[in-house]
Design a protein around this motif. Structure first.
Motif, PDB file in Angstrom:
ATOM      1  N   ALA A  11       0.842  -1.200   0.000  1.00 49.13           N
ATOM      2  CA  ALA A  11       0.000   0.000   0.000  1.00 49.13           C
ATOM      3  C   ALA A  11       0.882   1.258   0.000  1.00 49.13           C
ATOM      4  O   ALA A  11       0.590   2.243  -0.702  1.00 49.13           O
ATOM      5  CB  ALA A  11      -0.922  -0.006   1.212  1.00 49.13           C
ATOM      6  N   GLU A  12       1.963   1.213   0.760  1.00 48.55           N
ATOM      7  CA  GLU A  12       2.886   2.349   0.805  1.00 48.55           C
ATOM      8  C   GLU A  12       3.548   2.566  -0.561  1.00 48.55           C
ATOM      9  O   GLU A  12       3.672   3.703  -1.032  1.00 48.55           O
ATOM     10  CB  GLU A  12       3.951   2.111   1.877  1.00 48.55           C
ATOM     11  CG  GLU A  12       4.886   3.286   2.075  1.00 48.55           C
ATOM     12  CD  GLU A  12       5.911   3.025   3.167  1.00 48.55           C
ATOM     13  OE1 GLU A  12       7.079   3.433   2.957  1.00 48.55           O
ATOM     14  OE2 GLU A  12       5.556   2.420   4.186  1.00 48.55           O
ATOM     15  N   ARG A  13       3.951   1.507  -1.196  1.00 48.21           N
ATOM     16  CA  ARG A  13       4.572   1.611  -2.516  1.00 48.21           C
ATOM     17  C   ARG A  13       3.582   2.161  -3.541  1.00 48.21           C
ATOM     18  O   ARG A  13       3.944   2.981  -4.388  1.00 48.21           O
ATOM     19  CB  ARG A  13       5.101   0.259  -2.962  1.00 48.21           C
ATOM     20  CG  ARG A  13       6.332  -0.181  -2.185  1.00 48.21           C
ATOM     21  CD  ARG A  13       6.843  -1.520  -2.636  1.00 48.21           C
ATOM     22  NE  ARG A  13       7.382  -1.406  -4.003  1.00 48.21           N
ATOM     23  CZ  ARG A  13       7.731  -2.433  -4.747  1.00 48.21           C
ATOM     24  NH1 ARG A  13       7.615  -3.669  -4.273  1.00 48.21           N
ATOM     25  NH2 ARG A  13       8.215  -2.250  -5.947  1.00 48.21           N
ATOM     26  N   VAL A  14       2.337   1.701  -3.454  1.00 45.94           N
ATOM     27  CA  VAL A  14       1.311   2.198  -4.370  1.00 45.94           C
ATOM     28  C   VAL A  14       1.105   3.702  -4.142  1.00 45.94           C
ATOM     29  O   VAL A  14       0.997   4.475  -5.104  1.00 45.94           O
ATOM     30  CB  VAL A  14      -0.012   1.411  -4.200  1.00 45.94           C
ATOM     31  CG1 VAL A  14      -1.156   2.102  -4.942  1.00 45.94           C
ATOM     32  CG2 VAL A  14       0.152  -0.008  -4.704  1.00 45.94           C
ATOM     33  N   ARG A  46       4.261   9.952  -7.327  1.00 42.69           N
ATOM     34  CA  ARG A  46       5.250  10.136  -8.405  1.00 42.69           C
ATOM     35  C   ARG A  46       4.553  10.373  -9.736  1.00 42.69           C
ATOM     36  O   ARG A  46       4.964  11.228 -10.530  1.00 42.69           O
ATOM     37  CB  ARG A  46       6.165   8.903  -8.480  1.00 42.69           C
ATOM     38  CG  ARG A  46       7.249   9.018  -9.504  1.00 42.69           C
ATOM     39  CD  ARG A  46       8.244  10.093  -9.119  1.00 42.69           C
ATOM     40  NE  ARG A  46       9.330  10.114 -10.084  1.00 42.69           N
ATOM     41  CZ  ARG A  46       9.927  11.203 -10.495  1.00 42.69           C
ATOM     42  NH1 ARG A  46       9.597  12.364  -9.995  1.00 42.69           N
ATOM     43  NH2 ARG A  46      10.879  11.146 -11.389  1.00 42.69           N
ATOM     44  N   HIS A  47       3.485   9.633  -9.975  1.00 40.87           N
ATOM     45  CA  HIS A  47       2.715   9.793 -11.207  1.00 40.87           C
ATOM     46  C   HIS A  47       2.150  11.218 -11.290  1.00 40.87           C
ATOM     47  O   HIS A  47       2.202  11.857 -12.349  1.00 40.87           O
ATOM     48  CB  HIS A  47       1.594   8.757 -11.259  1.00 40.87           C
ATOM     49  CG  HIS A  47       0.673   8.924 -12.424  1.00 40.87           C
ATOM     50  ND1 HIS A  47       1.054   8.661 -13.719  1.00 40.87           N
ATOM     51  CD2 HIS A  47      -0.605   9.369 -12.497  1.00 40.87           C
ATOM     52  CE1 HIS A  47       0.043   8.913 -14.528  1.00 40.87           C
ATOM     53  NE2 HIS A  47      -0.971   9.356 -13.822  1.00 40.87           N
ATOM     54  N   ARG A 101       2.343  16.752 -13.617  1.00 45.18           N
ATOM     55  CA  ARG A 101       2.529  18.200 -13.487  1.00 45.18           C
ATOM     56  C   ARG A 101       3.752  18.658 -14.281  1.00 45.18           C
ATOM     57  O   ARG A 101       3.708  19.671 -14.985  1.00 45.18           O
ATOM     58  CB  ARG A 101       2.672  18.594 -12.016  1.00 45.18           C
ATOM     59  CG  ARG A 101       1.355  18.628 -11.250  1.00 45.18           C
ATOM     60  CD  ARG A 101       1.520  19.308  -9.891  1.00 45.18           C
ATOM     61  NE  ARG A 101       2.455  18.623  -9.025  1.00 45.18           N
ATOM     62  CZ  ARG A 101       2.153  17.641  -8.179  1.00 45.18           C
ATOM     63  NH1 ARG A 101       0.914  17.201  -8.111  1.00 45.18           N
ATOM     64  NH2 ARG A 101       3.077  17.094  -7.423  1.00 45.18           N
ATOM     65  N   THR A 102       4.826  17.913 -14.168  1.00 44.35           N
ATOM     66  CA  THR A 102       6.047  18.249 -14.910  1.00 44.35           C
ATOM     67  C   THR A 102       5.786  18.210 -16.412  1.00 44.35           C
ATOM     68  O   THR A 102       6.209  19.098 -17.157  1.00 44.35           O
ATOM     69  CB  THR A 102       7.184  17.279 -14.541  1.00 44.35           C
ATOM     70  OG1 THR A 102       7.416  17.364 -13.137  1.00 44.35           O
ATOM     71  CG2 THR A 102       8.456  17.604 -15.291  1.00 44.35           C
TER      72      THR A 102
END
Length: 76
Positions: free
Chosen positions: A8-11, A17-18, A23-24
């Motif tokens: 869950a933390e990785r997700v 990050r996505h 935004r970038t």
């Protein structure tokens, strides 16, 4: 249970990050659009300047080539 919490933390990190990458990407797309518009404007200005220069060059009268200078004759 620890594996499920780790997953869950990785997700969550991947989702964050996505979002950052989206935004970038949007910012880069805006910058690209601005640079493209600037390039097009500069091309247009360059074409107009070339046209003005060509018009000025056409107004310059054609002069006949000057005759070669004669060297003084020996003994004169």
């Amino acid at each position: 249970m620890a594996k499920l919490e780790d997953l869950a933390e990785r997700v969550d990190r991947l989702v964050l990050r996505h979002q950052e990458l989206k935004r970038t990407s949007a910012l880069i797309e805006q910058q690209l659009a601005a640079v493209t518009a600037e390039r097009d404007s500069l091309r247009s200005r360059l074409a107009a300047a070339r046209g003005r220069i060509d018009a000025l060059l056409e107004r310059i009268p054609a002069e006949p080539a000057p005759a070669p200078a004669r060297e003084p004759e020996a003994g004169a």
